[in-house]
Write a protein that holds these residues in place. Structure first.
Motif, PDB file in Angstrom:
ATOM      1  N   LYS A  22       0.853  -1.194   0.000  1.00 35.72           N
ATOM      2  CA  LYS A  22       0.000   0.000   0.000  1.00 35.72           C
ATOM      3  C   LYS A  22       0.888   1.244   0.000  1.00 35.72           C
ATOM      4  O   LYS A  22       1.903   1.242   0.689  1.00 35.72           O
ATOM      5  CB  LYS A  22      -0.885   0.017   1.244  1.00 35.72           C
ATOM      6  CG  LYS A  22      -1.917  -1.083   1.290  1.00 35.72           C
ATOM      7  CD  LYS A  22      -2.694  -0.980   2.587  1.00 35.72           C
ATOM      8  CE  LYS A  22      -3.694  -2.103   2.734  1.00 35.72           C
ATOM      9  NZ  LYS A  22      -4.396  -2.014   4.017  1.00 35.72           N
ATOM     10  N   PRO A  23       0.514   2.296  -0.698  1.00 37.83           N
ATOM     11  CA  PRO A  23      -0.624   2.349  -1.617  1.00 37.83           C
ATOM     12  C   PRO A  23      -0.245   1.706  -2.944  1.00 37.83           C
ATOM     13  O   PRO A  23       0.877   1.839  -3.395  1.00 37.83           O
ATOM     14  CB  PRO A  23      -0.850   3.854  -1.798  1.00 37.83           C
ATOM     15  CG  PRO A  23       0.498   4.465  -1.610  1.00 37.83           C
ATOM     16  CD  PRO A  23       1.219   3.573  -0.623  1.00 37.83           C
ATOM     17  N   PHE A  24      -1.174   0.991  -3.530  1.00 46.88           N
ATOM     18  CA  PHE A  24      -0.921   0.338  -4.814  1.00 46.88           C
ATOM     19  C   PHE A  24      -2.012   0.763  -5.787  1.00 46.88           C
ATOM     20  O   PHE A  24      -3.049   1.283  -5.397  1.00 46.88           O
ATOM     21  CB  PHE A  24      -0.862  -1.187  -4.670  1.00 46.88           C
ATOM     22  CG  PHE A  24      -2.126  -1.781  -4.121  1.00 46.88           C
ATOM     23  CD1 PHE A  24      -3.157  -2.159  -4.965  1.00 46.88           C
ATOM     24  CD2 PHE A  24      -2.282  -1.946  -2.757  1.00 46.88           C
ATOM     25  CE1 PHE A  24      -4.331  -2.689  -4.454  1.00 46.88           C
ATOM     26  CE2 PHE A  24      -3.451  -2.480  -2.238  1.00 46.88           C
ATOM     27  CZ  PHE A  24      -4.478  -2.843  -3.082  1.00 46.88           C
ATOM     28  N   ASP A  25      -1.754   0.527  -7.052  1.00 48.46           N
ATOM     29  CA  ASP A  25      -2.694   0.864  -8.105  1.00 48.46           C
ATOM     30  C   ASP A  25      -3.700  -0.283  -8.237  1.00 48.46           C
ATOM     31  O   ASP A  25      -3.308  -1.425  -8.478  1.00 48.46           O
ATOM     32  CB  ASP A  25      -1.899   1.063  -9.404  1.00 48.46           C
ATOM     33  CG  ASP A  25      -2.764   1.528 -10.561  1.00 48.46           C
ATOM     34  OD1 ASP A  25      -3.996   1.334 -10.523  1.00 48.46           O
ATOM     35  OD2 ASP A  25      -2.199   2.084 -11.506  1.00 48.46           O
ATOM     36  N   ASP A  26      -4.982   0.031  -8.093  1.00 45.11           N
ATOM     37  CA  ASP A  26      -6.023  -1.004  -8.216  1.00 45.11           C
ATOM     38  C   ASP A  26      -5.911  -1.751  -9.537  1.00 45.11           C
ATOM     39  O   ASP A  26      -6.164  -2.950  -9.598  1.00 45.11           O
ATOM     40  CB  ASP A  26      -7.423  -0.379  -8.109  1.00 45.11           C
ATOM     41  CG  ASP A  26      -7.735   0.166  -6.728  1.00 45.11           C
ATOM     42  OD1 ASP A  26      -7.053  -0.217  -5.755  1.00 45.11           O
ATOM     43  OD2 ASP A  26      -8.673   0.981  -6.625  1.00 45.11           O
ATOM     44  N   ASP A  27      -5.525  -1.039 -10.599  1.00 46.36           N
ATOM     45  CA  ASP A  27      -5.416  -1.675 -11.919  1.00 46.36           C
ATOM     46  C   ASP A  27      -4.348  -2.774 -11.928  1.00 46.36           C
ATOM     47  O   ASP A  27      -4.493  -3.766 -12.633  1.00 46.36           O
ATOM     48  CB  ASP A  27      -5.111  -0.633 -12.996  1.00 46.36           C
ATOM     49  CG  ASP A  27      -6.299   0.292 -13.248  1.00 46.36           C
ATOM     50  OD1 ASP A  27      -7.444  -0.098 -12.923  1.00 46.36           O
ATOM     51  OD2 ASP A  27      -6.089   1.400 -13.775  1.00 46.36           O
ATOM     52  N   GLU A  28      -3.283  -2.589 -11.148  1.00 46.87           N
ATOM     53  CA  GLU A  28      -2.238  -3.624 -11.057  1.00 46.87           C
ATOM     54  C   GLU A  28      -2.798  -4.894 -10.414  1.00 46.87           C
ATOM     55  O   GLU A  28      -2.520  -6.006 -10.862  1.00 46.87           O
ATOM     56  CB  GLU A  28      -1.053  -3.132 -10.231  1.00 46.87           C
ATOM     57  CG  GLU A  28      -0.072  -2.279 -10.975  1.00 46.87           C
ATOM     58  CD  GLU A  28       1.148  -1.992 -10.120  1.00 46.87           C
ATOM     59  OE1 GLU A  28       1.773  -2.958  -9.620  1.00 46.87           O
ATOM     60  OE2 GLU A  28       1.449  -0.810  -9.931  1.00 46.87           O
ATOM     61  N   LEU A  29      -3.573  -4.719  -9.345  1.00 46.21           N
ATOM     62  CA  LEU A  29      -4.188  -5.866  -8.677  1.00 46.21           C
ATOM     63  C   LEU A  29      -5.162  -6.557  -9.620  1.00 46.21           C
ATOM     64  O   LEU A  29      -5.142  -7.788  -9.747  1.00 46.21           O
ATOM     65  CB  LEU A  29      -4.900  -5.420  -7.391  1.00 46.21           C
ATOM     66  CG  LEU A  29      -5.719  -6.499  -6.684  1.00 46.21           C
ATOM     67  CD1 LEU A  29      -4.845  -7.651  -6.204  1.00 46.21           C
ATOM     68  CD2 LEU A  29      -6.493  -5.892  -5.516  1.00 46.21           C
ATOM     69  N   ILE A  30      -5.992  -5.785 -10.296  1.00 44.80           N
ATOM     70  CA  ILE A  30      -6.969  -6.360 -11.219  1.00 44.80           C
ATOM     71  C   ILE A  30      -6.264  -7.127 -12.337  1.00 44.80           C
ATOM     72  O   ILE A  30      -6.655  -8.239 -12.687  1.00 44.80           O
ATOM     73  CB  ILE A  30      -7.909  -5.263 -11.762  1.00 44.80           C
ATOM     74  CG1 ILE A  30      -8.809  -4.770 -10.621  1.00 44.80           C
ATOM     75  CG2 ILE A  30      -8.725  -5.766 -12.946  1.00 44.80           C
ATOM     76  CD1 ILE A  30      -9.528  -3.467 -10.903  1.00 44.80           C
ATOM     77  N   ALA A  31      -5.197  -6.558 -12.870  1.00 44.53           N
ATOM     78  CA  ALA A  31      -4.427  -7.240 -13.926  1.00 44.53           C
ATOM     79  C   ALA A  31      -3.853  -8.557 -13.409  1.00 44.53           C
ATOM     80  O   ALA A  31      -3.856  -9.566 -14.113  1.00 44.53           O
ATOM     81  CB  ALA A  31      -3.312  -6.331 -14.439  1.00 44.53           C
ATOM     82  N   ALA A  32      -3.372  -8.565 -12.168  1.00 44.31           N
ATOM     83  CA  ALA A  32      -2.817  -9.797 -11.589  1.00 44.31           C
ATOM     84  C   ALA A  32      -3.908 -10.853 -11.418  1.00 44.31           C
ATOM     85  O   ALA A  32      -3.676 -12.040 -11.673  1.00 44.31           O
ATOM     86  CB  ALA A  32      -2.153  -9.494 -10.245  1.00 44.31           C
ATOM     87  N   ILE A  33      -5.094 -10.436 -11.013  1.00 49.40           N
ATOM     88  CA  ILE A  33      -6.202 -11.377 -10.840  1.00 49.40           C
ATOM     89  C   ILE A  33      -6.630 -11.948 -12.193  1.00 49.40           C
ATOM     90  O   ILE A  33      -6.914 -13.144 -12.313  1.00 49.40           O
ATOM     91  CB  ILE A  33      -7.396 -10.697 -10.133  1.00 49.40           C
ATOM     92  CG1 ILE A  33      -7.022 -10.353  -8.682  1.00 49.40           C
ATOM     93  CG2 ILE A  33      -8.642 -11.576 -10.183  1.00 49.40           C
ATOM     94  CD1 ILE A  33      -8.038  -9.473  -7.967  1.00 49.40           C
TER      95      ILE A  33
END
Length: 132
Positions: free
Chosen positions: A112-123
């Motif tokens: 944190k803080p991280f970019d939500d888009d990075e998490l979504i891309a990983a998922i």
């Protein structure tokens, strides 16, 4: 038909309501069905009621932290993908906590803080091969 597939389900676990809600909104906007919990105990209750495709858990929380949650579910939910998020905590360094989370089954830990888009891309990315 692609549109007839059910939405992937994600359980978001974080003790900070604004973080939990922000993550849930970003994931819902990306097409996921989202449930949320405020700590590991609440997460275990939800996991006892239904299956989830993905778990996104904070690593530092009261009552039951993310590491304990990973230990509790390891082996019982082999198909569920797990991602950790952390801003650090009182007992272990971020690096140590991240390493332990990966040992207990997290594919990746986001700082944190991280970019939500990075998490979504990983998922959305295919699950990495074991040992890769």
């Amino acid at each position: 038909m692609e549109n007839s597939r059910p939405k992937p389900t994600v359980l978001v676990v974080d003790d900070v309501p604004t973080v939990r809600e922000s993550l849930a909104i970003a994931l819902e906007d990306a097409g996921f069905e989202v449930a949320s919990a405020g700590n590991g105990r609440e997460a275990l209750d939800l996991l006892g009621q239904r299956e989830f495709d993905v778990l996104v858990t904070d690593m530092w929380m009261p009552e039951m932290d993310g590491l304990r949650l990973l230990k509790e579910i390891r082996g019982t939910r082999p198909k569920m993908r797990v991602f950790g998020v952390t801003g650090g905590g009182p007992r272990l360094t971020i690096e140590t906590m991240s390493s332990l989370a990966e040992v207990w089954g997290a594919e990746r830990v986001f700082l944190k803080p991280f970019d939500d888009d990075e998490l979504i891309a990983a998922i959305l990315a295919p699950r990495p091969a074991k040992g890769a």
